[in-house]
Design a protein around this motif. Sequence first.
Motif, PDB file in Angstrom:
ATOM      1  N   GLN B  91       0.820  -1.206   0.000  1.00 40.11           N
ATOM      2  CA  GLN B  91       0.000   0.000   0.000  1.00 40.11           C
ATOM      3  C   GLN B  91       0.858   1.262   0.000  1.00 40.11           C
ATOM      4  O   GLN B  91       0.530   2.255  -0.637  1.00 40.11           O
ATOM      5  CB  GLN B  91      -0.916   0.012   1.234  1.00 40.11           C
ATOM      6  N   VAL B  92       1.952   1.213   0.736  1.00 39.21           N
ATOM      7  CA  VAL B  92       2.807   2.392   0.876  1.00 39.21           C
ATOM      8  C   VAL B  92       3.585   2.674  -0.407  1.00 39.21           C
ATOM      9  O   VAL B  92       3.735   3.811  -0.841  1.00 39.21           O
ATOM     10  CB  VAL B  92       3.778   2.167   2.057  1.00 39.21           C
TER      11      VAL B  92
ATOM     12  N   SER C 272       8.195  -1.723  -6.546  1.00 38.30           N
ATOM     13  CA  SER C 272       8.344  -0.433  -5.866  1.00 38.30           C
ATOM     14  C   SER C 272       7.148   0.462  -6.120  1.00 38.30           C
ATOM     15  O   SER C 272       7.012   1.499  -5.481  1.00 38.30           O
ATOM     16  CB  SER C 272       9.620   0.260  -6.326  1.00 38.30           C
ATOM     17  N   ARG C 273       6.290   0.087  -7.061  1.00 34.00           N
ATOM     18  CA  ARG C 273       5.091   0.884  -7.289  1.00 34.00           C
ATOM     19  C   ARG C 273       3.872   0.247  -6.649  1.00 34.00           C
ATOM     20  O   ARG C 273       2.755   0.652  -6.898  1.00 34.00           O
ATOM     21  CB  ARG C 273       4.864   1.062  -8.787  1.00 34.00           C
ATOM     22  N   GLY C 274       4.098  -0.801  -5.867  1.00 37.78           N
ATOM     23  CA  GLY C 274       3.000  -1.381  -5.111  1.00 37.78           C
ATOM     24  C   GLY C 274       2.254  -2.495  -5.810  1.00 37.78           C
ATOM     25  O   GLY C 274       1.183  -2.878  -5.371  1.00 37.78           O
ATOM     26  N   VAL C 275       2.790  -3.021  -6.904  1.00 35.23           N
ATOM     27  CA  VAL C 275       2.122  -4.121  -7.584  1.00 35.23           C
ATOM     28  C   VAL C 275       2.219  -5.373  -6.708  1.00 35.23           C
ATOM     29  O   VAL C 275       3.251  -5.630  -6.101  1.00 35.23           O
ATOM     30  CB  VAL C 275       2.773  -4.367  -8.960  1.00 35.23           C
ATOM     31  N   SER C 276       1.135  -6.149  -6.651  1.00 43.83           N
ATOM     32  CA  SER C 276       1.101  -7.284  -5.729  1.00 43.83           C
ATOM     33  C   SER C 276       2.015  -8.404  -6.213  1.00 43.83           C
ATOM     34  O   SER C 276       2.271  -8.543  -7.408  1.00 43.83           O
ATOM     35  CB  SER C 276      -0.325  -7.809  -5.608  1.00 43.83           C
ATOM     36  N   GLU C 277       2.488  -9.213  -5.248  1.00 49.85           N
ATOM     37  CA  GLU C 277       3.417 -10.291  -5.583  1.00 49.85           C
ATOM     38  C   GLU C 277       2.797 -11.250  -6.597  1.00 49.85           C
ATOM     39  O   GLU C 277       3.474 -11.736  -7.503  1.00 49.85           O
ATOM     40  CB  GLU C 277       3.809 -11.069  -4.320  1.00 49.85           C
ATOM     41  N   PHE C 278       1.511 -11.524  -6.427  1.00 46.45           N
ATOM     42  CA  PHE C 278       0.860 -12.447  -7.347  1.00 46.45           C
ATOM     43  C   PHE C 278       0.895 -11.910  -8.773  1.00 46.45           C
ATOM     44  O   PHE C 278       1.222 -12.611  -9.714  1.00 46.45           O
ATOM     45  CB  PHE C 278      -0.596 -12.678  -6.918  1.00 46.45           C
ATOM     46  N   ARG C 279       0.584 -10.613  -8.901  1.00 47.94           N
ATOM     47  CA  ARG C 279       0.574 -10.014 -10.227  1.00 47.94           C
ATOM     48  C   ARG C 279       1.987  -9.905 -10.792  1.00 47.94           C
ATOM     49  O   ARG C 279       2.192  -9.983 -11.998  1.00 47.94           O
ATOM     50  CB  ARG C 279      -0.071  -8.622 -10.146  1.00 47.94           C
TER      51      ARG C 279
END
Lengths: 358, 562, 367
Positions: B91-92, C272-279
């Motif tokens: 989120q951060v 670093s831009r917050g993309v989820s691990e799954f994606r």
Amino acid sequence: MTSTSDLTVPRKPGLFSRLPVIHQLRQSVGLQRGMLVAGLVITGVFILTAIFAPLLAPYGFSQLRDESGRFGSQQPPSGEHLFGTTVGGYDVLSRVLWGAQTAIFVIVVAVVLSIFAGVVLGLVSGYFGGWLDRVLVVVSDAVYAFPSLLLAIVMSIVISGGRSDLIGGVLAAAISITVVFIPQYFRVIRAETVRIKAEAYVESARVLGASNSRIMFRHVLRNATRTLPLIFTLNASEAILTLAGLGFVGFGIEPTAAAEWGYDLNKALSDVTSGIWWTSLFPGLAIVLVVLGITLVGESLNDLADPRLRGRRRVAQASGLVAETSVVPGGTLVAGPGGLDGLESNATHPDTGLETRP
Amino acid sequence: MNNVLTITNLGISFATDAGAVKAVDDVSLTVAPGEVLAIVGESGSGKTVTAKTILGLLPETATMNGAVILSSKDGSSESNIVSLTKQQLRQVRGTDVSMVFQEPSTALNPVYTVGWQIAEGIRAHGQFSKKEARVKAIEILGRVGIPDPETRVNYYPHQFSGGQKQRVVIAMALVLDPGLIVADEPTTALDVTVQAEILDLLRRVRDEFGTAIVLITHNMGVVADLADRVAVMFEGKVVEEAPAQKLFSSPQHEYTKKLLAAVPHVGQGIVRAAARAEARAPGWAEQTPVVEAKDLRIEYPGRLGRHGFTAVDGISFSIRPGEVLGLVGESGSGKTTTGRAIAGLTRVTGGSLKVLGHEMHGFKEREFKKFRSDIGFVFQDPASSFNPLLTIAECVAEPLVVHGRASNPGAARARVNELLEAVQLPRAYGDRYPHELSGGQRQRASLARSLALEPSLLIADEPTSALDVSVQARVLELFAELQREFGFAALFISHDLAVVDILADRIAVLYKGKLVEEGTGAEVLGAPKDPYTQRLLASLPVPDPAEQAQRREGLRKLRAAG
Amino acid sequence: MTTVATTPAVPAGRPAGRKSKPAGGGIGRYLLIRFLLIFPTIFILVSMVFWLMRATGDPITAALGGRLGPEQLAERIHAAGYDRPILVQYVEYLGQIFTGNFGTTISTNRPVSEVLLAYGVATAELAFYGLLVAFIVGIPLGMVAAYFRDKGQDALLRVFAILCYATPVFFSGLLFKLVFAVWLNVLPVAGRATTGSELEMQLLTNPTGLYTIDAIQVAFQAGNTDVLIDVLQHAVLPSLALGLLTAGVFLRLVRTNVIGTLGTDYVDAARSRGVSEFRLVSKHAYRPALIPIITVIGLQIALLLGGAVLTETTFEWKGLGFVLIEFIKARDYVAVQGIVALLAVIVALSNFIVDIIAAIIDPRVRY
């Protein structure tokens, strides 16, 4: 700067721990070590079985009778025949144990011959380039893309002239597999040679005016063949599968000449329909176990050779000295698997430069 | 207002093959909103590790303690990176803090359009539809100076130039308007002229978006250009922290002083070069040049009917005995190709190139071989310039053995020891393997190898570009000393005007395969005539904030004029 | 790095410059070159097979030697043209292959091309199902393994992959038969369909030979779905045996390549831009990893075909592999040569198709 970097120069480890497999064993951690150890144990058992087959096997591989008469065909497992007997009346346990000897003989002959031919061709072709290189690459690519089992079948037809009694079937099988493997070693060594040729230390030797043979043998050869132990293990398992495949389609070795797992499985084909399981299960399991063991060793070595795939222990905070770390350990800062270059050159292979095929 | 970032007593350790290594040790830092904090240090100082920690991007082999408190831009929320769960970290990232990477060509995914990649970051934080994300992507691309963003949003990364790629990377970092951007060596992979543009963009980011920037760099010029405050890191610790102006004018810590002294300045070498020119014997200029290029052309053949690529396009220059020619140019200028052609590593395809009197156009290796003992070559990458399986002594002995001065490496050992001493390496280092030496040590050993046969010509291809500033300074000094001692002529290739200036008697500037300017250091650097040289010189940041501000103004005028 | 025997460290610092050469040419040129490369591949393989097979002597003697008298043998050799200089025969053979004529079998006296067509469809059907299983099992599991790398799930999947690969198809086939056909008696033992179903399908106006399609036709025309069920039941075990072998290779391939791309800067950048691990695994790392994967999958066609020969023998699936072994046993080398040559063509063509797919995925080739 000099004083600090002096501290970080690693001490030379002892000779014992620098031996190929021993070193990797020490380097590995956790699951990777588990896989490597499991693989080494299975492979060790396989090699020991092959060496001591004459002592371990209760009967000879072509033995049909003992003092109490014929074994009988398709006998279920019993105290006398722990794994039962085959349709031809052989003792299954004995043939499984003797089969290890055949397998190891074929592996060693095939892999040694193909390494030798592949390394020489790959080195010369990659180093000198030119039209010879291009022709060899197209030929090896064509052969490589072709089902190796079919090629081995064709080769064994040629070698034995369609008659399995000309040369010993074992040698015929080994040579057939050799021919199949040459392109693989050729490709790997050539790719390495081409890469090393562009390294600064080779260019530096060229600037010095070192002769081609000096550059090839002193600088390129030893660096290009560093991955061979790895390829050896990966290919050994393939050699076993190819041998078994040959045996299964009837190009193997006569039961009187040697014990061969693939041949036994072929003979067990019709047994299965009538629910006779022991004739196929044990030789089949032998193949699976040996290939599993060797592949586990090969894969673990492959992982350990690649810093990106190698696992490391977690450390406790505050342990260790403050030291120069020029790259973040774990290699997260450097580009990926050959970075973009890996994607751009179709000729090289993504992981170890080889694939697994039957 | 609160600080956007407060790091207190941060410590980080890594598991490595050689055991545990502590990379960061008890570091405390703060960053105020809209402030540019530069973290300066050489390789291994822990600056990149610190930067990655701010985003929680460390690999799993790392363990950390201390606190990294991050505030959102409006100051409404605070979070401690060290203790966040993976989900909270996600989120951060992107909303409160984002990152600009060193190498723009590897920081962009080659198989997706830049628009998709920007949208991906937006959509990771919900709220926006695909269409809205695209609109935002176009808007941000426009704001970072990508022309025609409506079209470019559908481009793949390989369709952009290096500088534009870095703009795209910055756009991605900015799109959710975070309070803090961590820029890890954002200009190191770029040419000097492009670097100046990216630095301008980062300055605009701070001014227009009010974003604070943590700038990780080893380049003191970049620091002087952009930073408000500077933290100097050395071996995992912050050794000095001060406002930029104060740090440059009165550095306190020994290490900072050493670091600043090691930075090469343009103009350093002019006096030395003039003195050397004075000392030349009469008639020196009439001697036969060691290297003489006339209308030299080098073309790489195209594959399968494609057009070839002209790397060097009709250049002429000469190097007289004992003279150092500095060859300067940005990537793709043909400077390395020229050096390789002189050493016979690349074929000359047009014009004439005479090396030690031997014509290289259409040369035969067999005829050229006897000249090779008179040429030394120092390669750029210290990591690959030695055969990893031979000891340093064996590597240094190689030229002696090849040219029959010694029958085997053992017999050459006495000479090897002399050479190692000449490059100020302890004799015992001869028994080590290349990977056991640091980059600077390897580069010195490389010098020893190239000088083994006492050549009359030395080609040095970016010998210091992979080294840290302080190591570079020592290697350059050594090079100058050896050159005085052995008196060889040299072609010194570099992308850095200031480095070339220290050593060169004359400087030649290459641009896109053409020689745009040639002359003494005083002529080329003092009063450049060619517009490209002027721009190159003006783009080079100097390690002094006040002077750099003036130069920036000058560059702006130059750009506006041309 | 404590010893010399490990891989060299990746050099840090700026990348070496010399590599960047002007790109260009575009996808058309790329595909044209790839297309032209088909011909040398086919040429080399066909020539190799020709010379190797002929090294053993002429096919007539090999097949019928001992069964016919010397005069009859010589007569047949003369009639087939095998007494002419071998170079003439070679050139003629190449010419014939170019026109699709693979010769006439000696044992059954049928044109080889007819045999190829009749049995080729069965192999194609098996290969299709096998590939389907391999994709469905191998690729998702490979991504799962990469996602959980070095954890328990990963180790389990890797052992599964190695087991898939280590088990020869004929052994897994035998085991499947034993368990599902003999002991549990839920699936047929061998063959492509029961005789009844085969007869029903032959009644169709234009049977394709692809039993799945024919059975669907029967289902539509006669409303009889039993045939389709029967055909599919027969296909299950052979497809599984063949598919799992390839699935093991795919799993390992996807895992290694996805882990490789997971370590790249652009994945870190996306993280670093917050993309989820799954994606990150399923999109950012997977797509670039796909390019080398696709290339290697092309090479696995060979694995699949080799496996098909063994699978067909195990399950008496009357395809090319099955008849190949029959012809080899009958020493009918004209037929063998024909089948091998056809497989060479298939291999070359499928590699070309793979190149097209790779080009579609990789924008750097497309533009």
